[in-house]
Scaffold this motif. Sequence first.
Motif, PDB file in Angstrom:
ATOM      1  N   THR A 321     -21.485 -14.203 -15.245  1.00 25.22           N
ATOM      2  CA  THR A 321     -20.148 -14.048 -15.806  1.00 25.22           C
ATOM      3  C   THR A 321     -19.394 -15.372 -15.660  1.00 25.22           C
ATOM      4  OG1 THR A 321     -19.105 -13.455 -13.729  1.00 25.22           O
ATOM      5  CG2 THR A 321     -20.104 -11.665 -14.989  1.00 25.22           C
ATOM      6  N   PRO A 322     -18.326 -15.558 -16.460  1.00 25.29           N
ATOM      7  CA  PRO A 322     -17.557 -16.803 -16.305  1.00 25.29           C
ATOM      8  C   PRO A 322     -17.029 -17.000 -14.884  1.00 25.29           C
ATOM      9  CG  PRO A 322     -16.912 -15.699 -18.314  1.00 25.29           C
ATOM     10  CD  PRO A 322     -17.850 -14.775 -17.618  1.00 25.29           C
ATOM     11  N   ILE A 323     -16.667 -15.906 -14.214  1.00 22.61           N
ATOM     12  CA  ILE A 323     -16.173 -16.038 -12.834  1.00 22.61           C
ATOM     13  C   ILE A 323     -17.254 -16.608 -11.934  1.00 22.61           C
ATOM     14  CG2 ILE A 323     -15.111 -14.841 -10.912  1.00 22.61           C
ATOM     15  CD1 ILE A 323     -13.472 -14.296 -13.154  1.00 22.61           C
ATOM     16  N   GLU A 324     -18.461 -16.074 -12.072  1.00 27.75           N
ATOM     17  CA  GLU A 324     -19.556 -16.552 -11.220  1.00 27.75           C
ATOM     18  C   GLU A 324     -19.871 -17.999 -11.536  1.00 27.75           C
ATOM     19  OE1 GLU A 324     -22.517 -13.760 -12.310  1.00 27.75           O
ATOM     20  OE2 GLU A 324     -21.850 -12.236 -10.884  1.00 27.75           O
ATOM     21  N   PHE A 325     -19.799 -18.327 -12.823  1.00 26.03           N
ATOM     22  CA  PHE A 325     -20.018 -19.696 -13.253  1.00 26.03           C
ATOM     23  C   PHE A 325     -18.984 -20.615 -12.608  1.00 26.03           C
ATOM     24  CE2 PHE A 325     -21.657 -23.044 -15.458  1.00 26.03           C
ATOM     25  CZ  PHE A 325     -21.026 -23.445 -16.623  1.00 26.03           C
ATOM     26  N   ALA A 326     -17.715 -20.183 -12.665  1.00 30.05           N
ATOM     27  CA  ALA A 326     -16.642 -20.991 -12.064  1.00 30.05           C
ATOM     28  C   ALA A 326     -16.881 -21.182 -10.572  1.00 30.05           C
ATOM     29  CB  ALA A 326     -15.290 -20.314 -12.300  1.00 30.05           C
ATOM     30  N   GLU A 327     -17.299 -20.120  -9.903  1.00 30.19           N
ATOM     31  CA  GLU A 327     -17.548 -20.215  -8.467  1.00 30.19           C
ATOM     32  C   GLU A 327     -18.720 -21.136  -8.170  1.00 30.19           C
ATOM     33  OE1 GLU A 327     -16.040 -18.874  -5.388  1.00 30.19           O
ATOM     34  OE2 GLU A 327     -14.590 -19.254  -6.981  1.00 30.19           O
ATOM     35  N   ARG A 328     -19.693 -21.090  -9.014  1.00 28.66           N
ATOM     36  CA  ARG A 328     -20.868 -21.947  -8.804  1.00 28.66           C
ATOM     37  C   ARG A 328     -20.464 -23.418  -8.914  1.00 28.66           C
ATOM     38  NH1 ARG A 328     -25.243 -23.542 -12.170  1.00 28.66           N
ATOM     39  NH2 ARG A 328     -24.486 -22.310 -13.935  1.00 28.66           N
ATOM     40  N   ILE A 329     -19.671 -23.724  -9.938  1.00 28.38           N
ATOM     41  CA  ILE A 329     -19.225 -25.106 -10.109  1.00 28.38           C
ATOM     42  C   ILE A 329     -18.305 -25.507  -8.947  1.00 28.38           C
ATOM     43  CG2 ILE A 329     -17.983 -26.687 -11.617  1.00 28.38           C
ATOM     44  CD1 ILE A 329     -20.010 -25.891 -13.345  1.00 28.38           C
ATOM     45  N   ARG A 330     -17.464 -24.593  -8.515  1.00 29.13           N
ATOM     46  CA  ARG A 330     -16.569 -24.904  -7.400  1.00 29.13           C
ATOM     47  C   ARG A 330     -17.385 -25.230  -6.167  1.00 29.13           C
ATOM     48  NH1 ARG A 330     -12.274 -22.197  -3.666  1.00 29.13           N
ATOM     49  NH2 ARG A 330     -13.310 -20.205  -3.772  1.00 29.13           N
ATOM     50  N   ASP A 331     -18.476 -24.506  -6.002  1.00 31.25           N
ATOM     51  CA  ASP A 331     -19.372 -24.760  -4.900  1.00 31.25           C
ATOM     52  C   ASP A 331     -19.962 -26.164  -4.975  1.00 31.25           C
ATOM     53  OD1 ASP A 331     -22.302 -23.292  -3.533  1.00 31.25           O
ATOM     54  OD2 ASP A 331     -20.334 -23.531  -2.627  1.00 31.25           O
ATOM     55  N   ILE A 332     -20.441 -26.519  -6.180  1.00 30.15           N
ATOM     56  CA  ILE A 332     -21.042 -27.841  -6.365  1.00 30.15           C
ATOM     57  C   ILE A 332     -20.030 -28.938  -6.029  1.00 30.15           C
ATOM     58  CG2 ILE A 332     -21.960 -29.439  -8.099  1.00 30.15           C
ATOM     59  CD1 ILE A 332     -23.067 -27.045  -9.579  1.00 30.15           C
ATOM     60  N   ILE A 333     -18.819 -28.788  -6.548  1.00 27.61           N
ATOM     61  CA  ILE A 333     -17.805 -29.815  -6.321  1.00 27.61           C
ATOM     62  C   ILE A 333     -17.397 -29.846  -4.843  1.00 27.61           C
ATOM     63  CG2 ILE A 333     -15.421 -30.466  -6.826  1.00 27.61           C
ATOM     64  CD1 ILE A 333     -15.792 -29.561  -9.638  1.00 27.61           C
ATOM     65  N   SER A 334     -17.222 -28.668  -4.235  1.00 26.38           N
ATOM     66  CA  SER A 334     -16.752 -28.631  -2.843  1.00 26.38           C
ATOM     67  C   SER A 334     -17.777 -29.229  -1.900  1.00 26.38           C
ATOM     68  CB  SER A 334     -16.475 -27.189  -2.420  1.00 26.38           C
ATOM     69  OG  SER A 334     -15.525 -26.604  -3.260  1.00 26.38           O
ATOM     70  N   VAL A 335     -19.044 -28.976  -2.175  1.00 26.19           N
ATOM     71  CA  VAL A 335     -20.083 -29.536  -1.310  1.00 26.19           C
ATOM     72  C   VAL A 335     -20.076 -31.052  -1.427  1.00 26.19           C
ATOM     73  CG1 VAL A 335     -22.573 -29.773  -1.099  1.00 26.19           C
ATOM     74  CG2 VAL A 335     -21.559 -27.519  -1.245  1.00 26.19           C
ATOM     75  N   ARG A 336     -20.000 -31.554  -2.643  1.00 28.41           N
ATOM     76  CA  ARG A 336     -20.039 -32.990  -2.864  1.00 28.41           C
ATOM     77  C   ARG A 336     -18.834 -33.696  -2.239  1.00 28.41           C
ATOM     78  NH1 ARG A 336     -23.342 -36.932  -3.164  1.00 28.41           N
ATOM     79  NH2 ARG A 336     -22.003 -37.256  -1.376  1.00 28.41           N
ATOM     80  N   ALA A 337     -17.664 -33.079  -2.374  1.00 30.71           N
ATOM     81  CA  ALA A 337     -16.457 -33.753  -1.884  1.00 30.71           C
ATOM     82  C   ALA A 337     -16.079 -33.316  -0.478  1.00 30.71           C
ATOM     83  CB  ALA A 337     -15.293 -33.481  -2.843  1.00 30.71           C
ATOM     84  N   GLY A 338     -16.913 -32.498   0.160  1.00 28.31           N
ATOM     85  CA  GLY A 338     -16.605 -32.090   1.522  1.00 28.31           C
ATOM     86  C   GLY A 338     -15.340 -31.260   1.621  1.00 28.31           C
ATOM     87  N   LEU A 339     -15.183 -30.297   0.714  1.00 28.09           N
ATOM     88  CA  LEU A 339     -13.997 -29.446   0.746  1.00 28.09           C
ATOM     89  C   LEU A 339     -14.383 -28.059   1.227  1.00 28.09           C
ATOM     90  CD1 LEU A 339     -12.708 -30.256  -2.835  1.00 28.09           C
ATOM     91  CD2 LEU A 339     -11.939 -31.311  -0.731  1.00 28.09           C
ATOM     92  N   LYS A 340     -13.438 -27.409   1.953  1.00 27.94           N
ATOM     93  CA  LYS A 340     -13.726 -26.037   2.355  1.00 27.94           C
ATOM     94  C   LYS A 340     -13.149 -25.100   1.302  1.00 27.94           C
ATOM     95  CE  LYS A 340     -13.173 -27.079   7.197  1.00 27.94           C
ATOM     96  NZ  LYS A 340     -11.851 -27.590   7.546  1.00 27.94           N
ATOM     97  N   LYS A 341     -13.900 -24.071   0.984  1.00 28.21           N
ATOM     98  CA  LYS A 341     -13.428 -23.180  -0.066  1.00 28.21           C
ATOM     99  C   LYS A 341     -12.567 -22.068   0.522  1.00 28.21           C
ATOM    100  CE  LYS A 341     -17.234 -21.804  -1.862  1.00 28.21           C
ATOM    101  NZ  LYS A 341     -18.288 -21.391  -2.779  1.00 28.21           N
ATOM    102  N   VAL A 342     -11.492 -21.744  -0.142  1.00 25.99           N
ATOM    103  CA  VAL A 342     -10.711 -20.575   0.267  1.00 25.99           C
ATOM    104  C   VAL A 342     -10.615 -19.622  -0.911  1.00 25.99           C
ATOM    105  CG1 VAL A 342      -9.371 -21.812   1.990  1.00 25.99           C
ATOM    106  CG2 VAL A 342      -8.499 -21.610  -0.317  1.00 25.99           C
TER     107      VAL A 342
END
Lengths: 378, 189
Positions: A321-342
């Motif tokens: 779903t688009p939501i899961e897609f968005a979360e997946r991309i957020r994961d990719i970006i957060s891991v790369r930039a060292g961000l914690k997800k909330v």
Amino acid sequence: MNSSEGKLKSSSSELDLDRPNIEDYLPSGSSIQEPHGKLRLRDLLDISPALTEAAGAIVDDSFTRCFKSNPPEPWNWNVYLFPLWCCGVVFRYLILFPMRALILTIGWIIFLSCFIPVHFLLKGNDNLRKKMERALVELICSFFVASWTGVVKYHGPRPSMRPKQVFVANHTSMIDFIILEQMTAFAVIMQKHPGWVGLLQSTILESVGCIWFNRSEAKDREIVTRKLREHSQGADNNPLLIFPEGTCVNNQYSVMFKKGAFELGCTVCPIAIKYNKIFVDAFWNSRKQSFTMHLLQLMTSWAVVCDVWYLEPQNLRPGETPIEFAERIRDIISVRAGLKKVPWDGYLKYSRPSPKHRERKQQSFAESVLRGLELEEK
Amino acid sequence: MGNTSSMLTQYDIEEVQQHCNNAFSQQEIVSLYERFCQLDRNGGGFVSGEEFLSVPEFAVNPLSQRLLRMLDGLNFKEFVAFLSAFSPRATVQQKIEFIFKVYDSDGNGKVTFNDMLDVLHDLTGQFISEQQREVDLILEMPLFTDCKQVLTKVLEEAGYNKESLLVMSDFVKILGSSGLKMEVEVPVD
């Protein structure tokens, strides 16, 4: 054993298509007390889990942490360091700042003296005009970056201009846009601002093709989605840059991505931006300072050092779903930039959470109460 | 960072510590003060209901309205005293006292059937409905689909009834043995 004999009114949000499950992010021990075994008076009276959760939120919560600007540690403690620090301040305010202001002014002069003629004289020749305007916008952005002594390291392949692709990045300040724009002319979707920023938005940014939205308007979302779709389909529009968080976050956390960018049927290219805090805290706390003050703060600091990673383009996977897609991309970006997800929506800065979350907790408690009752009847 | 006029002095910290019966260490009180200032955005010296509700984790809690009534208008000293029940140094008695206060909304030292019903409603929302009455056709017994009935039944089993007025000692008896876990950690940098 029949399934729950008590009649439960179903939740008003059975299929929660709008956001991923918050319970995945919050600590697991945080649900309301679920009575095990036969239901007793103490199970009903013991409200300690709900109270603990509330007190925990009062003492510290993950949402407020996202927008906390951390002041840099002062290091000018003693006789030796204090004069050094003073020299630094003098240098920054009296030498660096005027130099930078000068560079910026020169940049504006060059820009305007080229942009205005090009804009008006080449009215007929759209292609050439667009090309030149793009180059000029890239130029003025480079001047801006130079005015903060921006040291930007770009990693990854430069984005190519292809139709049906959008770029998404995490958002820390409006300067994110400037930093990315100096490399590639993106079209951007932004909140319309008042003042001189708004003026810039309506004149210069129009030339690279921008989409405006207004957070406070409810209907706005449909209009914007339509505009996004139209833009991304057009072949000679500039590639679209979207900040799906919808608001500036302090570069240590990432809030939930809005799904609008992910349901356009395009390839999504993630970009991760991380600022080096040693030199300056680039987070624009819009509740605390105006953009002008923010820029002045940047111009009187040593440098703006950041890393930009252009990450691998992603497509919607079958069955995602688009939501899961968005979360997946957020994961990719957060891991790369060292961000914690909330798990919070950035717009909660401006509004209250929907009753859905509370209802879910209430529903699970109600179910366990009824389950406890059932156990007695067997 | 903070916009309140006063910084905490050592004297202030000790006063607050005394007021909350040493539930928090001095470092924790400093952290709580930072947090209090962060929440108190308009610098009025107390955190209003709106400011508490701007914390999403708090706003989605089913008991938030009840707690707001207790939190409204508290200054920092009282704020720390309020939170003292959640300190790991607080006794079980203090924690039960806090729970009792949440139930006893009119503060007269007695918890009525209606008080308990109200809290149960807060916790279950609309998910245990009031109107529907079902009858199990096989067992031919009325099913408990109603908060009132659930509470009455459970009360009776514990030896009370609808008219009982529970006091603090009743609460201690009911909750005292259940290993109450009600602790919050104050982040200290």
